[in-house]
Write a protein that holds these residues in place. Structure first.
Motif, mmCIF file in Angstrom:
data_model
loop_
_atom_site.group_PDB
_atom_site.id
_atom_site.type_symbol
_atom_site.label_atom_id
_atom_site.label_comp_id
_atom_site.label_asym_id
_atom_site.label_seq_id
_atom_site.Cartn_x
_atom_site.Cartn_y
_atom_site.Cartn_z
ATOM 1 N N SER A 1 0.835 -1.207 0.000
ATOM 2 C CA SER A 1 0.000 0.000 0.000
ATOM 3 C C SER A 1 0.870 1.258 0.000
ATOM 4 O O SER A 1 1.918 1.297 0.653
ATOM 5 C CB SER A 1 -0.911 0.029 1.230
ATOM 6 O OG SER A 1 -1.751 -1.102 1.253
ATOM 7 N N GLN A 2 0.429 2.260 -0.724
ATOM 8 C CA GLN A 2 1.126 3.545 -0.745
ATOM 9 C C GLN A 2 0.751 4.322 0.511
ATOM 10 O O GLN A 2 -0.411 4.392 0.901
ATOM 11 C CB GLN A 2 0.741 4.338 -1.996
ATOM 12 C CG GLN A 2 1.187 3.688 -3.296
ATOM 13 C CD GLN A 2 2.689 3.542 -3.399
ATOM 14 O OE1 GLN A 2 3.432 4.477 -3.091
ATOM 15 N NE2 GLN A 2 3.148 2.362 -3.793
ATOM 16 N N ILE A 3 1.745 4.938 1.139
ATOM 17 C CA ILE A 3 1.497 5.705 2.358
ATOM 18 C C ILE A 3 2.275 7.017 2.269
ATOM 19 O O ILE A 3 3.478 7.014 2.033
ATOM 20 C CB ILE A 3 1.899 4.879 3.614
ATOM 21 C CG1 ILE A 3 1.528 5.630 4.882
ATOM 22 C CG2 ILE A 3 3.335 4.469 3.595
ATOM 23 C CD1 ILE A 3 0.049 5.583 5.178
ATOM 24 N N ASP A 4 1.579 8.144 2.405
ATOM 25 C CA ASP A 4 2.239 9.430 2.147
ATOM 26 C C ASP A 4 2.942 10.015 3.363
ATOM 27 O O ASP A 4 3.654 11.023 3.242
ATOM 28 C CB ASP A 4 1.233 10.445 1.577
ATOM 29 C CG ASP A 4 0.042 10.681 2.490
ATOM 30 O OD1 ASP A 4 0.058 10.179 3.638
ATOM 31 O OD2 ASP A 4 -0.912 11.357 2.053
ATOM 32 N N PHE A 5 2.768 9.425 4.560
ATOM 33 C CA PHE A 5 3.449 9.980 5.723
ATOM 34 C C PHE A 5 4.534 9.049 6.271
ATOM 35 O O PHE A 5 4.955 9.172 7.410
ATOM 36 C CB PHE A 5 2.441 10.361 6.829
ATOM 37 C CG PHE A 5 1.568 9.226 7.311
ATOM 38 C CD1 PHE A 5 2.004 8.366 8.301
ATOM 39 C CD2 PHE A 5 0.303 9.036 6.767
ATOM 40 C CE1 PHE A 5 1.196 7.337 8.764
ATOM 41 C CE2 PHE A 5 -0.507 8.015 7.216
ATOM 42 C CZ PHE A 5 -0.061 7.151 8.210
ATOM 43 N N TRP A 6 4.988 8.094 5.444
ATOM 44 C CA TRP A 6 6.106 7.235 5.870
ATOM 45 C C TRP A 6 7.332 8.119 6.114
ATOM 46 O O TRP A 6 7.700 8.940 5.277
ATOM 47 C CB TRP A 6 6.416 6.187 4.816
ATOM 48 C CG TRP A 6 7.483 5.234 5.273
ATOM 49 C CD1 TRP A 6 8.787 5.202 4.892
ATOM 50 C CD2 TRP A 6 7.336 4.190 6.232
ATOM 51 N NE1 TRP A 6 9.469 4.203 5.543
ATOM 52 C CE2 TRP A 6 8.599 3.559 6.379
ATOM 53 C CE3 TRP A 6 6.265 3.725 6.989
ATOM 54 C CZ2 TRP A 6 8.811 2.495 7.234
ATOM 55 C CZ3 TRP A 6 6.477 2.654 7.858
ATOM 56 C CH2 TRP A 6 7.731 2.053 7.965
ATOM 57 N N GLY A 7 7.948 7.970 7.262
ATOM 58 C CA GLY A 7 9.076 8.817 7.666
ATOM 59 C C GLY A 7 8.680 9.820 8.723
ATOM 60 O O GLY A 7 9.523 10.324 9.472
ATOM 61 N N ASP A 8 7.384 10.116 8.818
ATOM 62 C CA ASP A 8 6.870 10.958 9.899
ATOM 63 C C ASP A 8 6.487 10.018 11.035
ATOM 64 O O ASP A 8 5.339 9.587 11.165
ATOM 65 C CB ASP A 8 5.658 11.757 9.412
ATOM 66 C CG ASP A 8 5.129 12.742 10.461
ATOM 67 O OD1 ASP A 8 5.467 12.580 11.654
ATOM 68 O OD2 ASP A 8 4.354 13.642 10.084
ATOM 69 N N TRP A 9 7.486 9.675 11.863
ATOM 70 C CA TRP A 9 7.312 8.593 12.841
ATOM 71 C C TRP A 9 6.295 8.939 13.915
ATOM 72 O O TRP A 9 5.597 8.054 14.410
ATOM 73 C CB TRP A 9 8.654 8.230 13.473
ATOM 74 C CG TRP A 9 9.722 7.922 12.474
ATOM 75 C CD1 TRP A 9 10.988 8.414 12.437
ATOM 76 C CD2 TRP A 9 9.630 7.028 11.343
ATOM 77 N NE1 TRP A 9 11.690 7.908 11.369
ATOM 78 C CE2 TRP A 9 10.880 7.051 10.678
ATOM 79 C CE3 TRP A 9 8.614 6.233 10.817
ATOM 80 C CZ2 TRP A 9 11.140 6.299 9.535
ATOM 81 C CZ3 TRP A 9 8.870 5.482 9.678
ATOM 82 C CH2 TRP A 9 10.109 5.519 9.051
ATOM 83 N N LEU B 1 9.341 -0.380 18.470
ATOM 84 C CA LEU B 1 10.055 -0.204 17.206
ATOM 85 C C LEU B 1 9.882 1.225 16.687
ATOM 86 O O LEU B 1 10.855 1.894 16.321
ATOM 87 C CB LEU B 1 9.538 -1.214 16.180
ATOM 88 C CG LEU B 1 10.265 -1.333 14.831
ATOM 89 C CD1 LEU B 1 9.947 -2.687 14.187
ATOM 90 C CD2 LEU B 1 9.876 -0.223 13.853
ATOM 91 N N ILE B 2 8.639 1.713 16.662
ATOM 92 C CA ILE B 2 8.396 3.064 16.137
ATOM 93 C C ILE B 2 8.984 4.113 17.075
ATOM 94 O O ILE B 2 9.533 5.133 16.631
ATOM 95 C CB ILE B 2 6.888 3.293 15.911
ATOM 96 C CG1 ILE B 2 6.341 2.286 14.893
ATOM 97 C CG2 ILE B 2 6.642 4.725 15.394
ATOM 98 C CD1 ILE B 2 4.846 2.384 14.658
ATOM 99 N N ARG B 3 8.928 3.861 18.384
ATOM 100 C CA ARG B 3 9.577 4.795 19.327
ATOM 101 C C ARG B 3 11.066 4.861 19.047
ATOM 102 O O ARG B 3 11.689 5.929 19.158
ATOM 103 C CB ARG B 3 9.333 4.336 20.762
ATOM 104 C CG ARG B 3 7.893 4.482 21.247
ATOM 105 C CD ARG B 3 7.805 4.145 22.724
ATOM 106 N NE ARG B 3 6.425 3.934 23.153
ATOM 107 C CZ ARG B 3 5.926 2.780 23.601
ATOM 108 N NH1 ARG B 3 6.720 1.698 23.674
ATOM 109 N NH2 ARG B 3 4.672 2.683 23.966
ATOM 110 N N GLY B 4 11.661 3.717 18.690
ATOM 111 C CA GLY B 4 13.082 3.699 18.340
ATOM 112 C C GLY B 4 13.368 4.571 17.130
ATOM 113 O O GLY B 4 14.357 5.317 17.098
#
Length: 391
Positions: A199-207, A225-228
């Motif tokens: 799936s395409q996701i436009d906020f990947w990198g905005d953790w 993991l995401i907190r890391g």
């Protein structure tokens, strides 16, 4: 085709009972526990036991993953230093808690019961087999005729020992393989695939936004993991936060897909066959007749062929073809990636036979049947052929 329109219309229509190897004794280094569950995956039940009973996940031994949408009974081991009593667990006010009992006819939940002690922990495949009791519904006349015709094929030749959909549903997405990214060293792509598939996701990198969006549905280790990532960890270091058994699932899923492709191509090359729908628009091919059944019964297909050499020239050519098609390189065999060894070799039987196959009940619209399969073989793979994909 709607998945599970014939079977698993209710969890209690699909009953799985592990046939154990270990026998409980009065003394031993490990508790042997019976785990009965309804509408809960094995890994989810283990994580809940680990969290609520304060037992490290790595100390809980089990022989195999059982279906989620089913009523299943299997066995666990934990070291004797952990004190465990008969207990039940279910969701109350959106939280897993201990309860007095679970109604396995209608409630989601599970129970554990100590049944004795053993001197070694359970490991994957550590069982004699699995006994299935399955109710087939919406069993109209033309399907019934097909069922009996196909069962005669199974009785004579067995059925192809494909990995079933459960092997591919133990990670977040069924439409992509995390391992393909790992093999290329793309840990960012691997994490994106893990959470979102293709799936395409436009906020990947905005953790922070990712955490806020996904947090309500995440396991604690996924939140970690995401907190890391939010703290600035590299994708590779964040990936290693995932428990080892989850990371290993990425390898199992992709290798199982490749192995299924070996067997499918082999069946199509050598025998009259029929293709049956599988997940992700994939197909499984089943033989209708076998001219060398004694040979096929003995055939074992390796995962890579690095350790277990292939003498069957047809199979050897097919494995090379599949590896070439999916861009698999020999240098990836037994490679260490993200703290796990991937693309390892092993052998798996090409065909299996169900034992104790019996029709227990019949009506005009349903049938209840039972059979036992060896460890690692899938009832849904057998039922897909018997019902020509209409499960």
């Amino acid at each position: 085709m709607k998945l599970y329109s014939k079977i698993k219309t209710r969890p209690e229509d699909f009953v799985v009972e592990e046939v154990p190897l270990l026998k409980p004794e009065d003394e031993g280094k490990y508790h042997l526990l019976e785990l009965k569950k309804r509408d809960v995956s094995t890994l989810e039940a283990l994580r809940i036991i680990s969290r609520l009973e304060k037992i490290p996940l790595k100390d809980i031994g089990f022989a195999g993953l059982k279906d989620r949408y089913a009523v299943t009974t299997q066995y666990l081991t934990v070291p004797v230093e952990y004190s465990l009593e008969e207990s039940c667990y279910k969701i109350v006010r959106n939280r897993w808690v201990k309860v007095d009992k679970v109604n396995f006819d209608k409630e989601m939940g599970f129970c554990i019961k100590p049944i004795g002690k053993v001197n070694r922990p359970l490991g994957l495949g550590d069982l004699k087999g699995n006994k299935f009791t399955v109710v087939v519904r919406n069993f109209e006349k033309n399907l019934r005729e097909r069922f009996y015709r196909n069962y005669e094929v199974v009785r004579r030749y067995g059925f192809p020992n494909y990995f079933g959909e459960q092997r591919f549903g133990s990670v977040k997405s069924r439409d992509d393989f995390v391992l393909r990214y790992l093999l290329r060293g793309d840990f960012d792509g691997a994490l994106k695939s893990y959470f979102f598939g293709k799936s395409q996701i436009d906020f990947w990198g905005d953790w922070k936004k990712l955490y806020k969006t996904l947090s309500p549905a995440l396991e604690e280790y996924e939140k970690d993991l995401i907190r890391g990532l939010m703290r600035g960890l590299t994708p590779e270091k964040a990936f290693r936060i995932l428990p080892k058994n989850v990371r290993l699932m990425f390898n199992f899923a992709f290798q199982s897909f490749l192995w299924n492709e070996f067997l499918r191509e082999y069946v199509e090359e050598k025998y009259p066959f029929v293709r049956v729908p599988f997940i992700n628009k994939w197909k499984l091919s089943y033989f209708l007749e076998v001219y060398d059944v004694d040979y096929l019964i003995q055939l074992q297909i390796p995962y890579t062929g690095r350790e277990f050499r292939v003498n069957d020239e047809v199979l050897k050519g097919i494995m090379k073809k599949v590896f070439r098609k999916y861009g698999i390189k020999e240098e990836w065999f037994d490679k260490e990636v993200g703290g796990i060894i991937v693309m390892t070799d092993g052998l798996r039987k090409a065909v299996v036979f169900p034992e104790g196959f019996k029709i227990l009940e019949k009506t005009k619209r349903s049938m209840k049947l039972t059979f036992t399969l060896p460890p690692g073989s899938y009832a849904t793979v057998l039922l897909r052929f018997l019902l020509k994909g209409k499960i």
